[in-house]
Motif scaffolding. Structure first.
Motif, PDB file in Angstrom:
ATOM      1  N   LEU A 152       0.774  -1.223  -0.014  1.00 49.60           N
ATOM      2  CA  LEU A 152       0.041   0.120  -0.004  1.00 49.60           C
ATOM      3  C   LEU A 152       0.722   1.416  -0.110  1.00 49.60           C
ATOM      4  CD1 LEU A 152      -2.912  -1.057   2.552  1.00 49.60           C
ATOM      5  CD2 LEU A 152      -2.530  -1.601  -0.097  1.00 49.60           C
ATOM      6  N   GLY A 153       2.105   1.116  -0.028  1.00 45.50           N
ATOM      7  CA  GLY A 153       2.993   2.317  -0.247  1.00 45.50           C
ATOM      8  C   GLY A 153       2.749   3.134   1.094  1.00 45.50           C
ATOM      9  N   MET A 154       2.566   2.824   2.308  1.00 41.59           N
ATOM     10  CA  MET A 154       2.441   3.719   3.595  1.00 41.59           C
ATOM     11  C   MET A 154       3.612   4.251   3.603  1.00 41.59           C
ATOM     12  SD  MET A 154      -0.790   1.875   5.506  1.00 41.59           S
ATOM     13  CE  MET A 154      -1.240   3.682   6.320  1.00 41.59           C
ATOM     14  N   HIS A 155       3.544   5.366   4.189  1.00 47.20           N
ATOM     15  CA  HIS A 155       4.963   6.029   4.710  1.00 47.20           C
ATOM     16  C   HIS A 155       4.986   7.477   5.496  1.00 47.20           C
ATOM     17  CE1 HIS A 155       4.031   8.209   0.737  1.00 47.20           C
ATOM     18  NE2 HIS A 155       4.506   9.199   1.211  1.00 47.20           N
ATOM     19  N   PHE A 156       5.467   7.642   6.354  1.00 42.94           N
ATOM     20  CA  PHE A 156       5.574   9.022   7.293  1.00 42.94           C
ATOM     21  C   PHE A 156       6.111   9.939   6.240  1.00 42.94           C
ATOM     22  CE2 PHE A 156       4.874   6.020  10.721  1.00 42.94           C
ATOM     23  CZ  PHE A 156       3.876   6.535  11.413  1.00 42.94           C
ATOM     24  N   TRP A 157       6.308  11.062   6.935  1.00 40.22           N
ATOM     25  CA  TRP A 157       6.930  12.288   5.986  1.00 40.22           C
ATOM     26  C   TRP A 157       6.179  12.511   4.896  1.00 40.22           C
ATOM     27  CZ3 TRP A 157      10.660  15.575   7.998  1.00 40.22           C
ATOM     28  CH2 TRP A 157      11.145  15.200   9.248  1.00 40.22           C
ATOM     29  N   CYS A 158       5.088  12.362   5.009  1.00 43.72           N
ATOM     30  CA  CYS A 158       4.053  12.741   3.634  1.00 43.72           C
ATOM     31  C   CYS A 158       4.340  14.181   3.413  1.00 43.72           C
ATOM     32  CB  CYS A 158       2.959  12.248   3.842  1.00 43.72           C
ATOM     33  SG  CYS A 158       1.822  12.339   2.146  1.00 43.72           S
ATOM     34  N   GLU A 159       4.581  14.402   2.176  1.00 42.47           N
ATOM     35  CA  GLU A 159       4.736  15.906   1.637  1.00 42.47           C
ATOM     36  C   GLU A 159       5.591  16.741   2.761  1.00 42.47           C
ATOM     37  OE1 GLU A 159       1.001  17.907   1.348  1.00 42.47           O
ATOM     38  OE2 GLU A 159       0.565  16.322  -0.595  1.00 42.47           O
ATOM     39  N   GLY A 160       6.584  15.955   3.291  1.00 44.64           N
ATOM     40  CA  GLY A 160       7.321  16.475   4.217  1.00 44.64           C
ATOM     41  C   GLY A 160       7.449  16.706   5.501  1.00 44.64           C
ATOM     42  N   THR A 161       6.256  16.420   5.946  1.00 43.13           N
ATOM     43  CA  THR A 161       5.550  16.527   7.282  1.00 43.13           C
ATOM     44  C   THR A 161       5.848  15.217   8.055  1.00 43.13           C
ATOM     45  OG1 THR A 161       3.949  18.067   6.765  1.00 43.13           O
ATOM     46  CG2 THR A 161       3.810  17.086   9.103  1.00 43.13           C
ATOM     47  N   ALA A 162       6.632  15.282   9.265  1.00 46.75           N
ATOM     48  CA  ALA A 162       6.988  13.927   9.797  1.00 46.75           C
ATOM     49  C   ALA A 162       6.000  13.171  10.185  1.00 46.75           C
ATOM     50  CB  ALA A 162       7.917  14.223  11.116  1.00 46.75           C
ATOM     51  N   LEU A 222     -12.175   3.840   2.969  1.00 48.80           N
ATOM     52  CA  LEU A 222     -10.888   2.801   3.126  1.00 48.80           C
ATOM     53  C   LEU A 222     -10.020   3.371   4.390  1.00 48.80           C
ATOM     54  CD1 LEU A 222      -9.683   2.455  -0.671  1.00 48.80           C
ATOM     55  CD2 LEU A 222     -11.676   1.446   0.726  1.00 48.80           C
ATOM     56  N   ILE A 223      -9.799   2.320   5.525  1.00 50.43           N
ATOM     57  CA  ILE A 223      -8.960   2.800   6.430  1.00 50.43           C
ATOM     58  C   ILE A 223      -7.699   2.076   6.254  1.00 50.43           C
ATOM     59  CG2 ILE A 223      -9.014   2.838   8.871  1.00 50.43           C
ATOM     60  CD1 ILE A 223     -11.775   2.886   9.034  1.00 50.43           C
ATOM     61  N   ALA A 224      -6.619   2.599   6.360  1.00 49.56           N
ATOM     62  CA  ALA A 224      -5.295   1.770   6.132  1.00 49.56           C
ATOM     63  C   ALA A 224      -4.661   1.985   7.425  1.00 49.56           C
ATOM     64  CB  ALA A 224      -4.450   2.299   4.809  1.00 49.56           C
ATOM     65  N   LEU A 225      -4.297   0.899   8.037  1.00 49.11           N
ATOM     66  CA  LEU A 225      -3.528   0.711   9.023  1.00 49.11           C
ATOM     67  C   LEU A 225      -1.939   0.270   8.783  1.00 49.11           C
ATOM     68  CD1 LEU A 225      -6.280   0.140  10.029  1.00 49.11           C
ATOM     69  CD2 LEU A 225      -5.267  -0.883  12.163  1.00 49.11           C
ATOM     70  N   ALA A 226      -0.965   1.115   9.457  1.00 51.28           N
ATOM     71  CA  ALA A 226       0.489   0.914   9.293  1.00 51.28           C
ATOM     72  C   ALA A 226       0.949  -0.063  10.261  1.00 51.28           C
ATOM     73  CB  ALA A 226       1.362   2.106   9.089  1.00 51.28           C
ATOM     74  N   ASN A 227       1.882  -0.804  10.204  1.00 54.75           N
ATOM     75  CA  ASN A 227       2.506  -1.616  10.874  1.00 54.75           C
ATOM     76  C   ASN A 227       3.585  -0.814  11.486  1.00 54.75           C
ATOM     77  OD1 ASN A 227       3.442  -3.598  12.732  1.00 54.75           O
ATOM     78  ND2 ASN A 227       4.322  -5.029  11.334  1.00 54.75           N
ATOM     79  N   SER A 228       3.218  -0.019  12.651  1.00 47.66           N
ATOM     80  CA  SER A 228       4.155   1.129  13.146  1.00 47.66           C
ATOM     81  C   SER A 228       3.501   1.347  14.514  1.00 47.66           C
ATOM     82  CB  SER A 228       4.373   2.191  12.155  1.00 47.66           C
ATOM     83  OG  SER A 228       5.216   3.155  12.843  1.00 47.66           O
ATOM     84  N   THR A 229       4.729   1.580  15.461  1.00 47.79           N
ATOM     85  CA  THR A 229       4.236   2.218  16.676  1.00 47.79           C
ATOM     86  C   THR A 229       4.311   3.584  16.774  1.00 47.79           C
ATOM     87  OG1 THR A 229       6.321   1.622  17.740  1.00 47.79           O
ATOM     88  CG2 THR A 229       4.716  -0.150  17.729  1.00 47.79           C
ATOM     89  N   GLU A 230       4.865   4.161  15.714  1.00 45.00           N
ATOM     90  CA  GLU A 230       5.019   5.708  15.743  1.00 45.00           C
ATOM     91  C   GLU A 230       3.693   6.338  15.818  1.00 45.00           C
ATOM     92  OE1 GLU A 230       7.738   7.622  15.480  1.00 45.00           O
ATOM     93  OE2 GLU A 230       8.775   5.609  16.070  1.00 45.00           O
ATOM     94  N   TYR A 231       3.754   7.649  16.004  1.00 39.65           N
ATOM     95  CA  TYR A 231       2.499   8.374  16.124  1.00 39.65           C
ATOM     96  C   TYR A 231       2.223   9.137  14.721  1.00 39.65           C
ATOM     97  CZ  TYR A 231      -1.108  11.462  18.282  1.00 39.65           C
ATOM     98  OH  TYR A 231      -2.302  12.162  18.455  1.00 39.65           O
ATOM     99  N   GLY A 232       0.983   8.721  14.173  1.00 43.93           N
ATOM    100  CA  GLY A 232       0.591   9.444  13.149  1.00 43.93           C
ATOM    101  C   GLY A 232      -0.630   9.293  12.372  1.00 43.93           C
ATOM    102  N   GLY A 233      -1.198   9.801  11.381  1.00 43.78           N
ATOM    103  CA  GLY A 233      -2.221   9.335  10.643  1.00 43.78           C
ATOM    104  C   GLY A 233      -2.791  10.498   9.782  1.00 43.78           C
ATOM    105  N   ALA A 234      -3.688  10.187   8.862  1.00 42.88           N
ATOM    106  CA  ALA A 234      -4.178  11.406   8.004  1.00 42.88           C
ATOM    107  C   ALA A 234      -5.753  10.778   7.715  1.00 42.88           C
ATOM    108  CB  ALA A 234      -3.415  11.520   6.748  1.00 42.88           C
ATOM    109  N   GLY A 235      -6.355  11.896   7.392  1.00 44.51           N
ATOM    110  CA  GLY A 235      -7.882  11.971   6.983  1.00 44.51           C
ATOM    111  C   GLY A 235      -8.266  12.805   5.948  1.00 44.51           C
ATOM    112  N   GLY A 236      -9.578  12.640   5.483  1.00 48.90           N
ATOM    113  CA  GLY A 236     -10.016  13.491   4.458  1.00 48.90           C
ATOM    114  C   GLY A 236      -9.886  13.259   2.892  1.00 48.90           C
ATOM    115  N   THR A 237      -8.926  12.109   2.843  1.00 54.50           N
ATOM    116  CA  THR A 237      -8.953  11.870   1.389  1.00 54.50           C
ATOM    117  C   THR A 237      -9.474  10.552   1.150  1.00 54.50           C
ATOM    118  OG1 THR A 237      -6.707  10.904   1.850  1.00 54.50           O
ATOM    119  CG2 THR A 237      -6.681  13.095   1.382  1.00 54.50           C
TER     120      THR A 237
END
Length: 395
Positions: free
Chosen positions: A134-144, A167-182
Motif C-alpha cells: 500500500l506504499g504507506m509512509h511517514f513524512w508525507c509532503e515533508g511532514t514527519a 478505506l482505512i489503512a493501518l500501518a504496522n508501526s508504533t510511531e504516532y501519525g495518521g491522516a484523513g479527508g482523502t
C-alpha cells in the motif's frame, strides 16, 4: 491536496474475529468500491490477491457504508497482529458519538494484505517508493507524522462493490501519525494513541471537518470553521448559527465562535478535532450525521414492495436501526389521514379491517423520519432523513 498541522494528544452479525490531522476534498466525493473486481485489478498490477473477510454486517451493502480495513507492513506471520489492531480501531470509532448511535449504518470488512517485510517507511522517503503493497509512509509532503498511502493501490486491494465505502489503512508501526479527508484514512496501528487517532481522522473523512487548533490552516470551507464571529453568523444564517448558545457535549462549553490564533473561529473551546480523546462538538456532530444520510436512506425496504397491492396483506416497513435507546420515527396514514398501527414498534400495519367497497382504492403510506436533535437543519431532515413509501389497495 493534503494539509497537516499539530494537535496535542489528550441486531448486528459479527463474522469472524498527537498529533496531527490532515484533511482534503469534501466527503461526498465518489468513493472507491470493494470486492472481486478489485482483486482482479490488483492481480493485473502484479499484486497478489488478498483475502477479504466481512467482520461486521448490519445490512445490505447497497444501503450501508462499508468501512474497509487494510494493513500495510504486516507479514504473513503478523496477520493476527493486524487483525487485533484493526478490531481495536473500528471498535474505538464506534465508541464516539455520533458513530455509536449510528453504528448500524456501517458494515465492516477486513482485507488481509501480506507485506514482504515488516513495517513501513518511517524515515523521509521523498523520491523513493516505499516497498510495501500500500506504499504507506511517514513524512508525507515533508511532514514527519503525516502518514500517507498509495490511494490507487489501496483502492485496488479494497475492490469494487454495491455501496459506498471508506478505506482505512493501518500501518504496522508504533510511531504516532495518521491522516484523513482523502480517499484513504490512515493511522499507525501499533500506536498507543491509535484509537484516538482514528476518532479524529475519520472526522475529516466522514464529516469533512477541519482541524480546530490554533496552528491549523486558515481555511474556512469546512462546516466547523468560520471566518465570521457569532453575531455575523446569526445575522446572515451561516455555518453553525442554529447551534449558537447550545451546551455542547465536548467539554468546550456553549457553542459560540471561539477565535484561534490564526484568526479562524471554531464552535467551542475544545473538541476531538482540537484535542485527541475529546468529543465532537454539536456542529461537527450534525455535519457527520448529514454526511451519513447523503449515503444511506432511512428505509431498508418494505413488504410487499410499495405500489399496487393485491388483497390486503400486512404492510411492513423496515427502518434502519439506531443504538442506545434512539429509533427512527414511523408514521402511518390512510388516504392522508394518520392511523395507529397495530405493531408496538410501528413497523407494520394490518389493513384487513379497512371498510373498502368493491373496486374502491385506498392509499396506505408509511413515513420514516430521523427526529434526532443532533440535526437542526430541518430542510436537510425533510430532504435526506425522511422517506415515505406507499401502497395502493383495491377493495
Amino acid at each position: 491536496m493534503l494539509l497537516a498541522a499539530a494537535v496535542l494528544p489528550a441486531g448486528v452479525e459479527l463474522v469472524g474475529p498527537a498529533p496531527f490531522g490532515a484533511f482534503g476534498p469534501p466527503a461526498d466525493r465518489a468513493l472507491p468500491p470493494q470486492g472481486a473486481a478489485g482483486r482482479r485489478a490488483a492481480a493485473q498490477h502484479g499484486e497478489a490477491p488478498a483475502p477479504t473477510v466481512d467482520i461486521r454486517r448490519t445490512g445490505d451493502p447497497a444501503n450501508r457504508i462499508t468501512l474497509v480495513l487494510l494493513g500495510d507492513g504486516y507479514t504473513a506471520d503478523q496477520q493476527e497482529l493486524f487483525h487485533q489492531q484493526a478490531d481495536q480501531a473500528w471498535r474505538a470509532l464506534l465508541e464516539i458519538e455520533p458513530f455509536r448511535t449510528y453504528q448500524d449504518f456501517f458494515n465492516i470488512r477486513r482485507v488481509d494484505v501480506v507485506s514482504p517485510s515488516a513495517g513501513i517507511a518511517e524515515a523521509d522517503t521523498r523520491g523513493r517508493r516505499p516497498g510495501t503493497p500500500l506504499g504507506m509512509h511517514f513524512w508525507c509532503e515533508g511532514t514527519a507524522r503525516l502518514l500517507c498511502a498509495d490511494e490507487a493501490a489501496t483502492a485496488r486491494y479494497a475492490g469494487a462493490g454495491s455501496g459506498p465505502q471508506y478505506l482505512i489503512a493501518l500501518a504496522n508501526s508504533t510511531e504516532y501519525g495518521g491522516a484523513g479527508g482523502t480517499g484513504v484514512t490512515t493511522l499507525a496501528g501499533g500506536s498507543p494513541e491509535a484509537g484516538r487517532i482514528i476518532q479524529h481522522e475519520i472526522g475529516h473523512t466522514v464529516g469533512d471537518l477541519g482541524d480546530e487548533y490554533d496552528s491549523a490552516p486558515d481555511d474556512t470551507d469546512y462546516p466547523n470553521l468560520s471566518g465570521q464571529n457569532a453575531d455575523m453568523m446569526l445575522r446572515e444564517h451561516t455555518k453553525w448559527w442554529r447551534w449558537l448558545g447550545a451546551q455542547s457535549p465536548d467539554g468546550g462549553g456553549l457553542v459560540g465562535a471561539y477565535r484561534s490564533a490564526n484568526g479562524i473561529y471554531r464552535p467551542t473551546e475544545d473538541s476531538v478535532m482540537r484535542t485527541l480523546g475529546g468529543a465532537y462538538n454539536l456542529p461537527s456532530r450534525e455535519a457527520i450525521v448529514e454526511q451519513l444520510y447523503r449515503r444511506v436512506t432511512p428505509v431498508d425496504g418494505t413488504e410487499p414492495v410499495a405500489g399496487p397491492v393485491v388483497g390486503r396483506p400486512r404492510l411492513v416497513v423496515r427502518p434502519l436501526r439506531l443504538t442506545g435507546g434512539r429509533s427512527l420515527q414511523v408514521e402511518w396514514k390512510v388516504d392522508g389521514k394518520p392511523v395507529q398501527p397495530q405493531s408496538p414498534d410501528h413497523t407494520w400495519y394490518d389493513p384487513a379491517a379497512l371498510p373498502l367497497a368493491p373496486g374502491q382504492k385506498v392509499t396506505v403510506s408509511a413515513t420514516v423520519r430521523d427526529t434526532t436533535d443532533w440535526v437542526r437543519d430541518e430542510a436537510f431532515r425533510e430532504q435526506r432523513m425522511t422517506r415515505t413509501v406507499s401502497w395502493v389497495l383495491t377493495g
